[in-house]
Scaffold this motif. Sequence first.
Motif, short mmCIF file in Angstrom:
data_model
loop_
_atom_site.label_atom_id
_atom_site.label_comp_id
_atom_site.label_asym_id
_atom_site.label_seq_id
_atom_site.Cartn_x
_atom_site.Cartn_y
_atom_site.Cartn_z
N TYR A 11 -0.81 -13.20 74.47
CA TYR A 11 -0.75 -11.77 74.75
C TYR A 11 0.08 -11.07 73.70
O TYR A 11 1.20 -11.48 73.39
CB TYR A 11 -0.17 -11.52 76.14
CG TYR A 11 0.10 -10.07 76.42
CD1 TYR A 11 -0.94 -9.15 76.52
CD2 TYR A 11 1.41 -9.60 76.57
CE1 TYR A 11 -0.70 -7.82 76.76
CE2 TYR A 11 1.66 -8.26 76.82
CZ TYR A 11 0.61 -7.37 76.92
OH TYR A 11 0.85 -6.04 77.16
N LEU A 205 -2.06 -5.51 79.39
CA LEU A 205 -1.88 -6.79 80.08
C LEU A 205 -3.02 -7.02 81.07
O LEU A 205 -3.53 -8.14 81.17
CB LEU A 205 -0.54 -6.81 80.79
CG LEU A 205 -0.22 -8.08 81.59
CD1 LEU A 205 -0.23 -9.30 80.67
CD2 LEU A 205 1.11 -7.94 82.31
N THR A 206 -3.42 -5.97 81.77
CA THR A 206 -4.54 -6.10 82.71
C THR A 206 -5.81 -6.49 81.97
O THR A 206 -6.54 -7.39 82.41
CB THR A 206 -4.75 -4.77 83.46
OG1 THR A 206 -3.55 -4.42 84.16
CG2 THR A 206 -5.90 -4.88 84.46
N ALA A 207 -6.10 -5.83 80.86
CA ALA A 207 -7.29 -6.16 80.07
C ALA A 207 -7.22 -7.58 79.53
O ALA A 207 -8.23 -8.31 79.52
CB ALA A 207 -7.45 -5.15 78.93
N LEU A 209 -5.58 -10.20 80.83
CA LEU A 209 -5.77 -11.18 81.91
C LEU A 209 -7.23 -11.30 82.32
O LEU A 209 -7.70 -12.39 82.66
CB LEU A 209 -4.91 -10.77 83.12
CG LEU A 209 -3.39 -10.87 82.93
CD1 LEU A 209 -2.67 -10.26 84.13
CD2 LEU A 209 -2.97 -12.32 82.74
N ILE A 210 -7.96 -10.21 82.29
CA ILE A 210 -9.38 -10.24 82.68
C ILE A 210 -10.25 -10.82 81.58
O ILE A 210 -11.08 -11.71 81.81
CB ILE A 210 -9.86 -8.82 83.05
CG1 ILE A 210 -9.13 -8.33 84.29
CG2 ILE A 210 -11.37 -8.80 83.27
CD1 ILE A 210 -9.43 -6.88 84.63
N GLN A 211 -10.07 -10.36 80.34
CA GLN A 211 -10.97 -10.72 79.25
C GLN A 211 -10.64 -12.05 78.61
O GLN A 211 -11.55 -12.79 78.22
CB GLN A 211 -10.94 -9.60 78.20
CG GLN A 211 -11.42 -8.26 78.71
CD GLN A 211 -11.22 -7.15 77.70
OE1 GLN A 211 -10.78 -7.37 76.58
NE2 GLN A 211 -11.53 -5.91 78.11
N GLY A 217 -6.24 -15.49 86.10
CA GLY A 217 -5.83 -14.27 85.39
C GLY A 217 -6.44 -13.03 85.99
O GLY A 217 -5.83 -11.96 86.00
N ILE A 218 -7.66 -13.14 86.49
CA ILE A 218 -8.32 -11.99 87.12
C ILE A 218 -7.57 -11.59 88.39
O ILE A 218 -7.38 -10.41 88.67
CB ILE A 218 -9.79 -12.31 87.44
CG1 ILE A 218 -10.56 -12.53 86.13
CG2 ILE A 218 -10.43 -11.19 88.25
CD1 ILE A 218 -12.00 -12.92 86.33
N SER A 221 -4.42 -9.95 87.39
CA SER A 221 -4.65 -8.61 86.83
C SER A 221 -4.64 -7.54 87.91
O SER A 221 -4.40 -6.36 87.61
CB SER A 221 -5.98 -8.57 86.08
OG SER A 221 -7.08 -8.66 86.98
N SER A 224 -1.02 -6.31 87.97
CA SER A 224 -0.68 -5.47 86.82
C SER A 224 -1.46 -4.17 86.85
O SER A 224 -0.95 -3.12 86.43
CB SER A 224 -0.94 -6.23 85.51
OG SER A 224 -2.31 -6.58 85.40
N GLY A 225 -2.71 -4.23 87.35
CA GLY A 225 -3.51 -3.01 87.44
C GLY A 225 -2.95 -2.02 88.44
O GLY A 225 -2.85 -0.82 88.17
#
Length: 262
Positions: A11, A205-207, A209-211, A217-218, A221, A224-225
């Motif tokens: 990250y 950080l949200t992006a 964890l998802i991508q 991680g999703i 997220s 964090s979202g």
Amino acid sequence: MLETGHVVAEYQAPTIEDMHLPDLFHIGSFGFGKQMLLMLLAVAVVAVFFMAAGRRRSMVPGKMQFAGEMGYGFVRNSLAKDIIGVHHFKPFVPLLFASFFFILVNNLWGSIPFLQLPTFSHAGSAYFMAGFAYLCWIAAGIKNKGLGGFLKAMTMPSGVPPAFYVILIPIEFLSNLIIRPITHSLRLFATMFAGHMAIMVAASLTAFLIQEVGGFGIVASLFSGVFGIFLFFLELLIQAIQAYVFTLLFAVYLQGAVAEAH
């Protein structure tokens, strides 16, 4: 650093360069960027809105006239009249009115999608606004009290034994004439910068964890979202409060410049 299969994902937190985008164009050594464009747009938004609000005035105001009158009345009564006093406030209403709404709109750019840049997250803009308020304050003080009277009011508090002036004059001089404009600008800059950077970190950080992470991680997220959404609404509140605080302090300084000594 997180490992997903055979790929190592790391990250990378946003930096100041990610917030302060490159200039749109240059004229010689002068660079014109998004931040300057938004400041000019803020001037246009404030001017157009209040001109439109006052264009067709009637005894029974429409929505725009009502909003314009509320905004003007708020600054006139709560920030100018109540702080500076009924005998001195009128000449300063335009200054405080323009300062409040200019800062407010520039702060709110940070919460508008696709624009998303509070212009006072640039230190130079905050320094300029504080410098402008500082010069207005000094000019008002000298006009009302004369240069000697203004300096005396700023460095020699009334009711203090003369023997203490040896210590108080340097302290009051630094506090009122040097430190005051610096803290006035840094308060606005620091809150806008820190708040916007925190939202950028939460969003990136949200992006990430998802991508990049996936799986657990999703799920992470979501936290964090949600935290990012909370920061967004908190920053929206702070943007309005900081416009008020800056203008309130401006009014307090002007009050000190025109107040009669006791």
